[in-house]
Enzyme design. Structure first.
Site, PDB file in Angstrom:
ATOM      1  N   HIS A 136       0.860  -1.185   0.000  1.00 37.79           N
ATOM      2  CA  HIS A 136       0.000   0.000   0.000  1.00 37.79           C
ATOM      3  C   HIS A 136       0.895   1.233   0.000  1.00 37.79           C
ATOM      4  CE1 HIS A 136       1.128   0.112   4.182  1.00 37.79           C
ATOM      5  NE2 HIS A 136       0.577  -1.076   4.389  1.00 37.79           N
TER       6      HIS A 136
ATOM      7  N   HIS B 283       4.071   1.273   2.150  1.00 36.55           N
ATOM      8  CA  HIS B 283       5.248   0.617   1.560  1.00 36.55           C
ATOM      9  C   HIS B 283       5.835   1.487   0.447  1.00 36.55           C
ATOM     10  CE1 HIS B 283       2.829  -2.982   2.932  1.00 36.55           C
ATOM     11  NE2 HIS B 283       3.984  -3.237   3.498  1.00 36.55           N
TER      12      HIS B 283
ATOM     13  N   GLN C  25       7.020 -15.743  11.772  1.00 41.04           N
ATOM     14  CA  GLN C  25       6.665 -14.642  12.678  1.00 41.04           C
ATOM     15  C   GLN C  25       5.186 -14.644  13.034  1.00 41.04           C
ATOM     16  OE1 GLN C  25       7.975 -11.654   9.595  1.00 41.04           O
ATOM     17  NE2 GLN C  25       6.315 -10.436  10.468  1.00 41.04           N
TER      18      GLN C  25
ATOM     19  N   GLU D 154       7.615   3.075  10.675  1.00 37.11           N
ATOM     20  CA  GLU D 154       7.505   3.303  12.127  1.00 37.11           C
ATOM     21  C   GLU D 154       6.151   2.903  12.700  1.00 37.11           C
ATOM     22  OE1 GLU D 154       8.832   7.382  12.661  1.00 37.11           O
ATOM     23  OE2 GLU D 154      10.657   6.605  13.603  1.00 37.11           O
TER      24      GLU D 154
ATOM     25  N   ASP E  18       5.265  -0.042  12.835  1.00 38.10           N
ATOM     26  CA  ASP E  18       5.756  -1.157  13.644  1.00 38.10           C
ATOM     27  C   ASP E  18       6.923  -0.643  14.485  1.00 38.10           C
ATOM     28  OD1 ASP E  18       4.103  -3.403  12.561  1.00 38.10           O
ATOM     29  OD2 ASP E  18       5.014  -2.693  10.709  1.00 38.10           O
TER      30      ASP E  18
ATOM     31  N   LEU F 185      -2.000   3.359   7.531  1.00 38.55           N
ATOM     32  CA  LEU F 185      -2.059   2.357   6.464  1.00 38.55           C
ATOM     33  C   LEU F 185      -1.486   1.035   6.957  1.00 38.55           C
ATOM     34  CD1 LEU F 185      -1.176   4.218   3.163  1.00 38.55           C
ATOM     35  CD2 LEU F 185      -3.348   3.918   4.309  1.00 38.55           C
ATOM     36  N   SER F 186      -2.179  -0.053   6.602  1.00 40.49           N
ATOM     37  CA  SER F 186      -1.756  -1.396   6.996  1.00 40.49           C
ATOM     38  C   SER F 186      -2.317  -2.376   5.972  1.00 40.49           C
ATOM     39  CB  SER F 186      -2.339  -1.719   8.375  1.00 40.49           C
ATOM     40  OG  SER F 186      -2.280  -3.113   8.608  1.00 40.49           O
TER      41      SER F 186
HETATM   42  O1  PAF Z   1       7.027  -5.468   8.714  1.00 36.94           O
HETATM   43  C1  PAF Z   1       6.882  -6.471   7.975  1.00 36.94           C
HETATM   44  O2  PAF Z   1       6.167  -6.445   6.974  1.00 36.94           O
HETATM   45  C2  PAF Z   1       7.599  -7.769   8.354  1.00 36.94           C
HETATM   46  O3  PAF Z   1       7.621  -7.958   9.726  1.00 36.94           O
HETATM   47  C3  PAF Z   1       9.010  -7.865   7.755  1.00 36.94           C
HETATM   48  C4  PAF Z   1       9.942  -6.805   8.337  1.00 36.94           C
HETATM   49  C5  PAF Z   1       8.946  -7.708   6.247  1.00 36.94           C
HETATM   50  C6  PAF Z   1       9.613  -9.227   8.073  1.00 36.94           C
HETATM   51  O4  PAF Z   1       8.827 -10.255   7.539  1.00 36.94           O
END
Ligand code: PAF
Length: 300
Positions: A52, A55, A79, A166, A168, A202-203
């Protein structure tokens, strides 16, 4: 990506783009060797796809600051501590590639799980207290998985710079700790949160929200923003309660945690005076599914 003009008249212009999409570390390493032999600096934007505008802002900055931009597009299974969350995670490689080409990326690295994890990754990364609080306590193993994949990407790409959003906030702090621990020569470049005009951060997960859930989700940024004024005349504990109580009053929202923390260690604070860098980090369940949304606000 470079734009090559093949043929141009005042009326038509035929062009082609030279962005490459590769699935193996070998193909990636060949492209990187060529770029490096030409003295190019390399920037990496790690993503899990479903791209999105947030990114896009990372990629734009990476393209502006480096000669060669690699974007990884890989939903990293290690993860996810919840199988359903992994299965539900949105995927859109074709659309991602179209966007990345238009942004000027040079390479999209879109490996399979087998390519990244030919054997079980048994490495354990531990950076207390940074990786233990907040997301670390509610999603056991999450940051270990993030460190596994990000370190693999750093070893594969050896970027000069790597770009992370940021939104995250905790992830950026954990990755900085990992880079220091592994003594990696990469500059971590945190990039500001990108928001919709109405404030929603945005997510990729926003794509999972039903229209009425998206409206409810606006309560998150609304009360985070309002708390920046509220904190001027209230204690830290009162401000924390202000955010939690107001968001919980919005139908369809349930706060999982809201912590006001030191911006470096991520340890929870008791008083505004306890740190020069103060950030509020929140996770909220939204809607029926529910969708887990995170956001944060800087107080100072
Ligand atoms: O933030 C993300 O999308 C993910 O945690 C990452 C850093 C690409 C690792 O998979």
């Amino acid at each position: 990506m470079k734009l090559f003009v093949l043929f141009c008249t005042p009326k038509i212009c035929i062009t082609y783009f030279d962005m490459q999409v590769v699935n193996t570390k070998k193909a990636l390493s060949d492209l990187l060797a060529t770029a490096r032999s030409m003295g190019k600096s390399v920037g990496l934007v790690p993503t899990m796809g479903a791209l999105h505008e947030g990114h896009a802002s990372l990629v734009r900055r990476c393209v502006a600051e480096n000669d060669f931009t690699v974007v990884s597009d890989f939903v990293n299974p290690t993860q996810f501590n919840d199988k359903k969350d992994l299965a539900d995670y949105p995927r859109s490689l074709e659309a991602d590639c179209r966007l990345l080409e238009s942004l000027g990326a040079d390479v999209v690295f879109a490996p399979t799980v087998e390519e990244m994890y030919p054997t079980v990754d048994e490495r354990v990364f531990s950076y207390p207290p940074t990786d233990e609080v907040m997301e670390g306590s509610f999603r056991p193993g999450h940051f270990n998985g993030v460190c596994q994949i990000v370190s693999k990407l750093f070893y594969a790409v050896e970027p000069n710079r790597a770009y992370f959003g940021e939104k995250d906030f905790q992830q950026v702090a954990v990755i900085k700790a990992m880079v220091k621990d592994l003594k990696l020569d990469v500059e971590i470049c945190p990039c500001s949160i990108v928001r919709e005009a109405d404030g929603l951060a945005l997510s990729s997960r926003n794509a999972l929200l039903a229209p009425e859930e998206r409206v409810a989700a606006l309560g998150i940024s609304k009360y985070l923003f309002e708390s920046r004024d509220y904190m001027k005349t209230h204690s830290l504990a009162e401000t924390k309660a202000f955010v939690i109580d107001n968001i919980n009053k919005v139908e369809g929202l349930e706060v999982q945690y809201y912590e006001i923390v030191d911006g470096d260690s991520l340890v929870s604070l008791e008083n505004w005076e306890d740190s020069e860098s103060v950030v509020g980090c929140i996770t909220v369940f939204c809607g029926k599914r529910p969708v887990r949304l995170i956001d944060n606000v800087r107080y100072k």
